[in-house]
Each structure stands twice: as C-alpha cells, then as structure tokens.
Scaffold this active site. Structure first.
Site, PDB file in Angstrom:
ATOM      1  N   ASP A   1       3.950  -6.282   3.458  1.00  0.00           N
ATOM      2  CA  ASP A   1       3.804  -5.167   4.396  1.00  0.00           C
ATOM      3  C   ASP A   1       4.843  -5.327   5.503  1.00  0.00           C
ATOM      4  O   ASP A   1       5.355  -6.418   5.733  1.00  0.00           O
ATOM      5  CB  ASP A   1       2.369  -5.137   4.958  1.00  0.00           C
ATOM      6  CG  ASP A   1       1.917  -3.731   5.326  1.00  0.00           C
ATOM      7  OD1 ASP A   1       2.778  -2.879   5.610  1.00  0.00           O
ATOM      8  OD2 ASP A   1       0.695  -3.484   5.350  1.00  0.00           O
TER       9      ASP A   1
ATOM     10  N   ASP B   1       6.320   2.021   6.280  1.00  0.00           N
ATOM     11  CA  ASP B   1       5.047   1.291   6.213  1.00  0.00           C
ATOM     12  C   ASP B   1       4.126   2.118   5.323  1.00  0.00           C
ATOM     13  O   ASP B   1       3.622   3.149   5.749  1.00  0.00           O
ATOM     14  CB  ASP B   1       4.483   1.127   7.616  1.00  0.00           C
ATOM     15  CG  ASP B   1       3.076   0.546   7.630  1.00  0.00           C
ATOM     16  OD1 ASP B   1       2.632   0.044   6.604  1.00  0.00           O
ATOM     17  OD2 ASP B   1       2.427   0.619   8.692  1.00  0.00           O
TER      18      ASP B   1
ATOM     19  N   GLU C   1      -5.222   1.135   2.865  1.00  0.00           N
ATOM     20  CA  GLU C   1      -4.893   0.069   3.825  1.00  0.00           C
ATOM     21  C   GLU C   1      -4.962   0.554   5.261  1.00  0.00           C
ATOM     22  O   GLU C   1      -5.435  -0.161   6.141  1.00  0.00           O
ATOM     23  CB  GLU C   1      -3.493  -0.501   3.536  1.00  0.00           C
ATOM     24  CG  GLU C   1      -3.193  -1.806   4.274  1.00  0.00           C
ATOM     25  CD  GLU C   1      -2.702  -1.634   5.714  1.00  0.00           C
ATOM     26  OE1 GLU C   1      -2.702  -2.604   6.466  1.00  0.00           O
ATOM     27  OE2 GLU C   1      -2.325  -0.499   6.090  1.00  0.00           O
ATOM     28  N   GLU C   2      -4.472   1.762   5.499  1.00  0.00           N
ATOM     29  CA  GLU C   2      -4.356   2.234   6.889  1.00  0.00           C
ATOM     30  C   GLU C   2      -5.718   2.404   7.571  1.00  0.00           C
ATOM     31  O   GLU C   2      -5.783   2.522   8.790  1.00  0.00           O
ATOM     32  CB  GLU C   2      -3.552   3.544   6.957  1.00  0.00           C
ATOM     33  CG  GLU C   2      -2.066   3.394   6.612  1.00  0.00           C
ATOM     34  CD  GLU C   2      -1.251   2.569   7.618  1.00  0.00           C
ATOM     35  OE1 GLU C   2      -1.808   2.128   8.629  1.00  0.00           O
ATOM     36  OE2 GLU C   2      -0.053   2.364   7.363  1.00  0.00           O
TER      37      GLU C   2
ATOM     38  N   HIS D   1       4.780   3.063  12.767  1.00  0.00           N
ATOM     39  CA  HIS D   1       3.793   4.129  12.960  1.00  0.00           C
ATOM     40  C   HIS D   1       4.350   5.253  13.836  1.00  0.00           C
ATOM     41  O   HIS D   1       3.592   5.994  14.468  1.00  0.00           O
ATOM     42  CB  HIS D   1       2.461   3.589  13.505  1.00  0.00           C
ATOM     43  CG  HIS D   1       1.638   2.926  12.426  1.00  0.00           C
ATOM     44  ND1 HIS D   1       0.285   2.679  12.533  1.00  0.00           N
ATOM     45  CD2 HIS D   1       1.988   2.474  11.199  1.00  0.00           C
ATOM     46  CE1 HIS D   1      -0.161   2.111  11.431  1.00  0.00           C
ATOM     47  NE2 HIS D   1       0.859   1.959  10.603  1.00  0.00           N
TER      48      HIS D   1
ATOM     49  N   HIS E   1       0.807  -1.235   0.000  1.00  0.00           N
ATOM     50  CA  HIS E   1       0.000   0.000   0.000  1.00  0.00           C
ATOM     51  C   HIS E   1       0.837   1.280   0.000  1.00  0.00           C
ATOM     52  O   HIS E   1       1.835   1.362   0.706  1.00  0.00           O
ATOM     53  CB  HIS E   1      -1.007  -0.011   1.158  1.00  0.00           C
ATOM     54  CG  HIS E   1      -0.426   0.000   2.541  1.00  0.00           C
ATOM     55  ND1 HIS E   1      -0.262   1.161   3.262  1.00  0.00           N
ATOM     56  CD2 HIS E   1      -0.003  -0.998   3.353  1.00  0.00           C
ATOM     57  CE1 HIS E   1       0.235   0.865   4.461  1.00  0.00           C
ATOM     58  NE2 HIS E   1       0.406  -0.428   4.545  1.00  0.00           N
TER      59      HIS E   1
HETATM   60 ZN   LIG Z   1       1.208  -1.233   6.352  1.00  0.00          ZN
END
Ligand SMILES: [Zn+2]
Length: 346
Positions: A243, A188, A222-223, A323, A73
């Site tokens: 991922d 990510d 995706e998030e 994150h 993603h």
């Molecule tokens: Zn991810």
C-alpha cells in the site's frame, strides 16, 4: 540471482486502465474483473472470489514451505447519494476518509441502479463568489455544505435520470503521466495493485516458479477498514500488505523510492518479516526508505484484528498528497514491483 525485467510501459498502461475504472468502496466489481482478466493469462493459477467480492489468486510453490500472501486494494475513496434535494442537487455521504476540499470542483459519475452513468460536479452549496463574496473561502466544507450539481433543475428531473438514494458516486481520477511522474486520484492503492500483478507477470514471463505457495489477494473494502479481514487462507504464515507510503513534511518516504512502514496508527509491524524485507531490498539493490505513518491503517492490520495469526509487513511506493490529487513516480513503482518479486522468489 538478478530479478526479472519489468515492462514499464505495460505496467503504466495497465495502471492507467485501472485508474480509469471507477471503484469506490462497495462498487468494485469492474476493477476486480479487470484484475481477474489480467491474471487469467496463466491457467495454472487458481482464481477465486470471496463472498464479499475480493479476488484471490493462488500460485502453487515448488516446496512445502509455509504459504505467503501479498495484498493490495482496488477500492478507493468515493461517495454515495444521501439525499436528492428539492433543487435537484445531491447531498452525499463519504466513502472512506478524506476532506471535502480535496474533491471540490471535481467531476463525478453517479451510477444508477439501471446501469446508467450520470455526470455531475462537486461544488459548495454557495459556490459563486459574485453572490456569496468572502463566505466562499470561509465556509467549512462538510456533508451539508457540499453537493453534486447535475444537469437537472429539480428533484423530479434528477429522479427522471434514474438517480436514487444509495447510488455510488466516483470522483474523476484525472490520470496524467509526464516523464515518469504519474498524477491521479486513487494511486492509493491502484498503483500497488499494478505493482503486485506485474511482479507476478514479470516472474511468469521468464518461466520462473515460486518456492512457496503464494496468495495474491486483491482486496475491495480497505478504505473502510476491513478489506483483507477475510480471504487469506489459514495455511498462510506471512502477509505483505502492499500500500502507498505517506509522503510529506517530516516523512522519510518520497516518490522515487519504495518504503517499508515499520509503524502506523495500528502500532508496529512484524519485526522479523520487516527485517527480512530490508535484507532482500539490500541484496537486490532496491531503493527503499523506512518510515512511520501517523494517520494510517492497512489491510495487514485488518487481518490481524480479524484474528489472523501471521507475520505482517507493509511496503509501498511513496505517494504525494495522499487521499487528495495524488502523485508518484515510475521509479517508486518499479522498486515496489522488484521488492514484491524479490520476496515471492525468496
Ligand atoms: Zn490504501
């Protein structure tokens, strides 16, 4: 058969360009276009966009084996303007799951409807130690206590900049590469998008064909949990979700290996496909770990929940401080790229 070589410098250059292309969930057009431009080098690929904006590339296989898909993603964590306060500062609402303290002090860009980019910083509403003393460290970081400070003094000046409720806000990625380590926000999952695209490029560069028709799906939601729920053709029998792997205390993943995730918050992945991925890694001497992620969901599961009847496995490079201000190493990216190639060529 040995795997094709990967141009590491070109991979890092592309990754840097992608990381520097803002793409908070819901505002991914530029990043999707960058991937589309990359893939347009091979006219034999069939490129299309889903209605919700994901990119789908179809590579024809030399056999009529069941179709395969790999997804990664381009959308990232970010925010949206919730309110323009009377002092001209912005209240935000989060896009994706993260803690406010991970972006405190970060530079941001607000994208206005007229296409302007306005700079600002994320700060605590009571940020000054000289004014608020010990409260600065004790304050709970939440939607009400965090704000964007713009170079404007009141709501009127902020509105004059063209800012409105609903404008997207991107956090500065701060990409730095230092002897193999890559530090940046949003590794990510841009790291995996780069791995996926370079797996195909490395195969194409040596003129190899894929045995099965293969879909590369570049997801853009995706998030928030529904990225790859659409855009995987019905002929696809296997889906590899590419991922990041969650690195930290108690985890077996690290920044130098690629990882097979066998279970996350959504339960176990497909046993047969996961075992095949392990066998491929071992055949090609790809350094990998096996891990379980405690707070994690993937686009493979999004497709499962949407009713997709496919086997799903999850692989990806170890990313530290996910994150937050993330870090990985080129070794993990190369291993992930090799694994994608090994699968695509198997
Ligand atoms: Zn991810």
């Amino acid at each position: 058969m040995s795997l094709p070589n990967i141009d590491s410098q070109a991979l890092l250059d592309f990754l840097t360009q992608l990381l520097n292309t803002p793409s908070p969930t819901g505002f991914t057009e530029q990043a999707i276009s960058l991937c589309e431009d990359f893939l347009s080098e091979w006219p034999e690929l069939t490129l299309s966009r889903t209605n919700k904006g994901a990119l789908v590339a179809q590579v024809s296989g030399t056999s009529d084996a069941p179709w395969r898909a790999l997804t990664a993603h381009v959308d990232t964590l970010g925010a949206m303007v919730k309110d323009i306060k009377s002092n001209g500062r912005l209240k935000l609402t989060k896009l994706g799951g993260f803690a406010w303290n991970t972006v405190e002090g970060e530079g941001v860009t607000v994208f206005t409807r007229e296409g302007k980019s306005i700079r600002g910083s994320i700060l605590l509403t009571k940020a000054s130690t000289h004014v608020h003393g010990g409260d600065v460290s004790k304050t709970d970081r939440n939607d009400d206590t965090m704000e964007v400070r713009l170079d404007a003094n009141n709501a009127k000046e902020t509105q004059a900049l063209g800012i409105n409720v609903g404008d997207f806000v991107a956090f500065d990625p701060r990409v730095e590469i230092n002897h193999g380590f890559i530090r940046s926000r949003h590794l990510d999952d841009k790291a995996c998008v780069a791995c996926l695209l370079f797996a195909l490029k490395s195969i194409k560069d040596v003129g190899l064909d894929l045995p099965a028709t293969t879909i590369l799906h570049i997801s853009n939601y995706e998030e928030v949990g529904h990225g790859a729920s659409a855009g995987i053709p019905s002929q696809v029998a296997e889906l590899i979700s590419v991922d990041m792997a969650a690195v930290g205390e108690g985890q077996s993943s690290d920044e130098f290996n690629t990882t097979l995730c066998v279970k996350d918050s959504g339960g176990p992945y497909h046993y047969g496909l996961s075992q095949r991925m392990r066998t491929l890694a071992e055949q090609h001497e790809i350094p990998y770990k096996v891990d379980i992620y405690p707070y994690y969901g993937s686009d493979g599961e999004a497709f499962w929940r949407a009713g997709g009847d496919v086997a799903v496995a999850l692989i990806g490079p170890g990313v530290d401080a996910s994150h937050s201000y993330e870090r990985t190493h080129l070794d993990a990216l190369l291993a992930t790229t090799q694994w994608c190639m090994a699968y695509m060529l198997s």
